[in-house]
Design a protein around this motif. Structure first.
Motif, PDB file in Angstrom:
ATOM      1  N   SER A  70       6.923  -6.966 -38.231  1.00 20.26           N
ATOM      2  CA  SER A  70       7.032  -7.311 -39.648  1.00 20.26           C
ATOM      3  C   SER A  70       8.121  -6.482 -40.330  1.00 20.26           C
ATOM      4  O   SER A  70       8.856  -6.993 -41.188  1.00 20.26           O
ATOM      5  N   ALA A  71       8.252  -5.209 -39.950  1.00 15.98           N
ATOM      6  CA  ALA A  71       9.331  -4.384 -40.502  1.00 15.98           C
ATOM      7  C   ALA A  71      10.690  -4.878 -40.021  1.00 15.98           C
ATOM      8  O   ALA A  71      11.669  -4.891 -40.771  1.00 15.98           O
ATOM      9  N   HIS A  72      10.755  -5.280 -38.761  1.00 15.95           N
ATOM     10  CA  HIS A  72      11.951  -5.893 -38.202  1.00 15.95           C
ATOM     11  C   HIS A  72      12.378  -7.096 -39.047  1.00 15.95           C
ATOM     12  O   HIS A  72      13.555  -7.270 -39.373  1.00 15.95           O
ATOM     13  N   MET A  73      11.416  -7.933 -39.450  1.00 19.06           N
ATOM     14  CA  MET A  73      11.731  -9.125 -40.229  1.00 19.06           C
ATOM     15  C   MET A  73      12.150  -8.761 -41.646  1.00 19.06           C
ATOM     16  O   MET A  73      13.039  -9.408 -42.228  1.00 19.06           O
ATOM     17  N   VAL A  74      11.532  -7.750 -42.223  1.00 17.21           N
ATOM     18  CA  VAL A  74      11.955  -7.300 -43.552  1.00 17.21           C
ATOM     19  C   VAL A  74      13.393  -6.808 -43.516  1.00 17.21           C
ATOM     20  O   VAL A  74      14.187  -7.088 -44.422  1.00 17.21           O
ATOM     21  N   GLN A  75      13.760  -6.104 -42.455  1.00 20.11           N
ATOM     22  CA  GLN A  75      15.150  -5.686 -42.299  1.00 20.11           C
ATOM     23  C   GLN A  75      16.086  -6.886 -42.292  1.00 20.11           C
ATOM     24  O   GLN A  75      17.114  -6.885 -42.977  1.00 20.11           O
ATOM     25  N   PHE A  76      15.738  -7.885 -41.506  1.00 17.94           N
ATOM     26  CA  PHE A  76      16.561  -9.090 -41.427  1.00 17.94           C
ATOM     27  C   PHE A  76      16.746  -9.720 -42.804  1.00 17.94           C
ATOM     28  O   PHE A  76      17.865 -10.092 -43.190  1.00 17.94           O
ATOM     29  N   LEU A  77      15.676  -9.833 -43.569  1.00 22.45           N
ATOM     30  CA  LEU A  77      15.760 -10.433 -44.903  1.00 22.45           C
ATOM     31  C   LEU A  77      16.604  -9.585 -45.848  1.00 22.45           C
ATOM     32  O   LEU A  77      17.381 -10.120 -46.650  1.00 22.45           O
ATOM     33  N   PHE A 108      24.933 -19.234 -38.625  1.00 25.18           N
ATOM     34  CA  PHE A 108      23.914 -18.330 -39.154  1.00 25.18           C
ATOM     35  C   PHE A 108      22.587 -18.525 -38.437  1.00 25.18           C
ATOM     36  O   PHE A 108      21.921 -17.554 -38.049  1.00 25.18           O
ATOM     37  N   ASN A 109      22.172 -19.775 -38.268  1.00 23.17           N
ATOM     38  CA  ASN A 109      20.878 -20.020 -37.627  1.00 23.17           C
ATOM     39  C   ASN A 109      20.919 -19.739 -36.136  1.00 23.17           C
ATOM     40  O   ASN A 109      19.890 -19.398 -35.542  1.00 23.17           O
ATOM     41  N   ALA A 110      22.096 -19.861 -35.521  1.00 23.61           N
ATOM     42  CA  ALA A 110      22.221 -19.442 -34.120  1.00 23.61           C
ATOM     43  C   ALA A 110      22.007 -17.935 -34.011  1.00 23.61           C
ATOM     44  O   ALA A 110      21.325 -17.455 -33.088  1.00 23.61           O
ATOM     45  N   ILE A 111      22.575 -17.171 -34.956  1.00 21.82           N
ATOM     46  CA  ILE A 111      22.359 -15.727 -34.982  1.00 21.82           C
ATOM     47  C   ILE A 111      20.882 -15.424 -35.205  1.00 21.82           C
ATOM     48  O   ILE A 111      20.295 -14.558 -34.541  1.00 21.82           O
ATOM     49  N   LEU A 112      20.270 -16.146 -36.147  1.00 23.76           N
ATOM     50  CA  LEU A 112      18.844 -15.940 -36.423  1.00 23.76           C
ATOM     51  C   LEU A 112      18.007 -16.156 -35.170  1.00 23.76           C
ATOM     52  O   LEU A 112      17.168 -15.310 -34.808  1.00 23.76           O
ATOM     53  N   LEU A 113      18.214 -17.275 -34.502  1.00 19.66           N
ATOM     54  CA  LEU A 113      17.406 -17.591 -33.324  1.00 19.66           C
ATOM     55  C   LEU A 113      17.678 -16.626 -32.176  1.00 19.66           C
ATOM     56  O   LEU A 113      16.747 -16.164 -31.503  1.00 19.66           O
ATOM     57  N   LEU A 114      18.945 -16.320 -31.958  1.00 24.04           N
ATOM     58  CA  LEU A 114      19.297 -15.441 -30.840  1.00 24.04           C
ATOM     59  C   LEU A 114      18.754 -14.033 -31.042  1.00 24.04           C
ATOM     60  O   LEU A 114      18.205 -13.430 -30.110  1.00 24.04           O
ATOM     61  N   THR A 115      18.891 -13.505 -32.255  1.00 18.52           N
ATOM     62  CA  THR A 115      18.475 -12.116 -32.491  1.00 18.52           C
ATOM     63  C   THR A 115      16.966 -11.968 -32.649  1.00 18.52           C
ATOM     64  O   THR A 115      16.474 -10.844 -32.706  1.00 18.52           O
ATOM     65  N   HIS A 116      16.232 -13.080 -32.713  1.00 12.78           N
ATOM     66  CA  HIS A 116      14.777 -13.001 -32.760  1.00 12.78           C
ATOM     67  C   HIS A 116      14.131 -13.522 -31.483  1.00 12.78           C
ATOM     68  O   HIS A 116      12.897 -13.602 -31.404  1.00 12.78           O
ATOM     69  N   ALA A 117      14.950 -13.906 -30.497  1.00  9.06           N
ATOM     70  CA  ALA A 117      14.399 -14.296 -29.203  1.00  9.06           C
ATOM     71  C   ALA A 117      13.760 -13.077 -28.541  1.00  9.06           C
ATOM     72  O   ALA A 117      14.287 -11.972 -28.634  1.00  9.06           O
ATOM     73  N   PRO A 118      12.604 -13.239 -27.892  1.00 10.86           N
ATOM     74  CA  PRO A 118      11.920 -12.090 -27.281  1.00 10.86           C
ATOM     75  C   PRO A 118      12.810 -11.281 -26.346  1.00 10.86           C
ATOM     76  O   PRO A 118      12.780 -10.040 -26.384  1.00 10.86           O
ATOM     77  N   MET A 119      13.607 -11.940 -25.511  1.00 16.85           N
ATOM     78  CA  MET A 119      14.461 -11.203 -24.584  1.00 16.85           C
ATOM     79  C   MET A 119      15.485 -10.348 -25.325  1.00 16.85           C
ATOM     80  O   MET A 119      15.736  -9.194 -24.961  1.00 16.85           O
ATOM     81  N   THR A 120      16.058 -10.894 -26.409  1.00 19.25           N
ATOM     82  CA  THR A 120      17.049 -10.139 -27.182  1.00 19.25           C
ATOM     83  C   THR A 120      16.410  -8.934 -27.853  1.00 19.25           C
ATOM     84  O   THR A 120      16.937  -7.810 -27.787  1.00 19.25           O
ATOM     85  N   VAL A 121      15.288  -9.169 -28.512  1.00 22.75           N
ATOM     86  CA  VAL A 121      14.625  -8.074 -29.231  1.00 22.75           C
ATOM     87  C   VAL A 121      14.222  -6.966 -28.266  1.00 22.75           C
ATOM     88  O   VAL A 121      14.494  -5.779 -28.503  1.00 22.75           O
ATOM     89  N   ASP A 122      13.575  -7.323 -27.163  1.00 20.69           N
ATOM     90  CA  ASP A 122      13.101  -6.309 -26.227  1.00 20.69           C
ATOM     91  C   ASP A 122      14.249  -5.572 -25.551  1.00 20.69           C
ATOM     92  O   ASP A 122      14.122  -4.396 -25.196  1.00 20.69           O
ATOM     93  N   THR A 123      15.384  -6.235 -25.370  1.00 20.56           N
ATOM     94  CA  THR A 123      16.545  -5.594 -24.748  1.00 20.56           C
ATOM     95  C   THR A 123      17.261  -4.676 -25.723  1.00 20.56           C
ATOM     96  O   THR A 123      17.544  -3.508 -25.418  1.00 20.56           O
TER      97      THR A 123
END
Length: 213
Positions: free
Chosen positions: A37-44, A89-104
């Motif tokens: 949730s903090a990760h998402m607040v940062q994004f916003l 923009f939405n490609a960035i949104l989806l890519l940076t919130h994909a589980p593999m991206t976040v965990d890496t």
């Protein structure tokens, strides 16, 4: 004194302040490895707070000089077309919130920094057709701006936001394995992150529509 110049300085400083709040402790630390949730607040904060304020605070002459020195005007002009900007923009949104991206990326300081930069650049691109310092890069009509903003910043993000909210299992190992913070369970934290993605931008989006009328 030029009141317009004063407003631009205020906007720019406010954008930098929001960027700092999103990056620094405690939000930066919580988003990097403790709470989705903090990760998402940062994004916003990056995309809907810092980015538009920085654009509003950038004078036209400065934007032209910067793009000229970087030899990036043609690239930015191509990317700033509403359809292109919305897709990127939405490609960035989806890519940076994909589980593999976040965990890496969240596993290192430089990886987290890369996400921060991607979000800020994505936010700047998102808002360029709406409030670019360069008038020729803005969408031509109010209705074109509003339809673009609603689709790009509200409708599309609801899809991954809904998936996060209603998923029956944790999607991010980074936050699943982190020590529990504030007593929030993994499931509740992830659902809250999804809710933020779905509705967190509503005040900014509708506020912008009213302000530009």
């Amino acid at each position: 004194p030029n009141p317009d110049a004063g407003r631009k300085v205020a906007f720019f400083l406010a954008g930098v302040a929001i960027y700092w709040i999103a990056t620094d402790w405690p939000l930066g630390t919580l988003g990097a490895g403790y709470l989705a949730s903090a990760h998402m607040v940062q994004f916003l904060l990056y995309t809907l707070g810092a980015a538009p304020l920085i654009l509003l605070g950038t004078p036209e002459w400065m934007a032209r000089r910067l793009l000229g020195r970087l030899r990036a005007y043609r690239v930015v002009s191509a990317l700033a077309k509403p359809l292109v900007a919305g897709v990127v923009f939405n490609a960035i949104l989806l890519l940076t919130h994909a589980p593999m991206t976040v965990d890496t990326f969240r596993s290192s300081q430089w990886g987290s920094f890369a996400l921060d930069v991607a979000w800020l650049l994505g936010g700047l691109l998102l808002w360029t057709p709406i409030i670019s310092p360069l008038p020729e890069l803005q969408a031509r009509s109010y209705f074109a701006k509003m339809i673009y903003l609603f689709l790009a910043a509200q409708v599309v993000p609801m899809i991954p936001g809904g998936f996060l909210t209603f998923s029956d299992f944790p999607l991010y190992s980074t936050y699943e394995l982190a020590p529990r913070t504030f007593g929030i369970t993994n499931r509740a934290d992830q659902a809250l992150a999804g809710a933020f993605m779905k509705i967190g931008g509503l005040p900014v989006i509708w506020g912008t529509m009213l302000a530009l009328m």
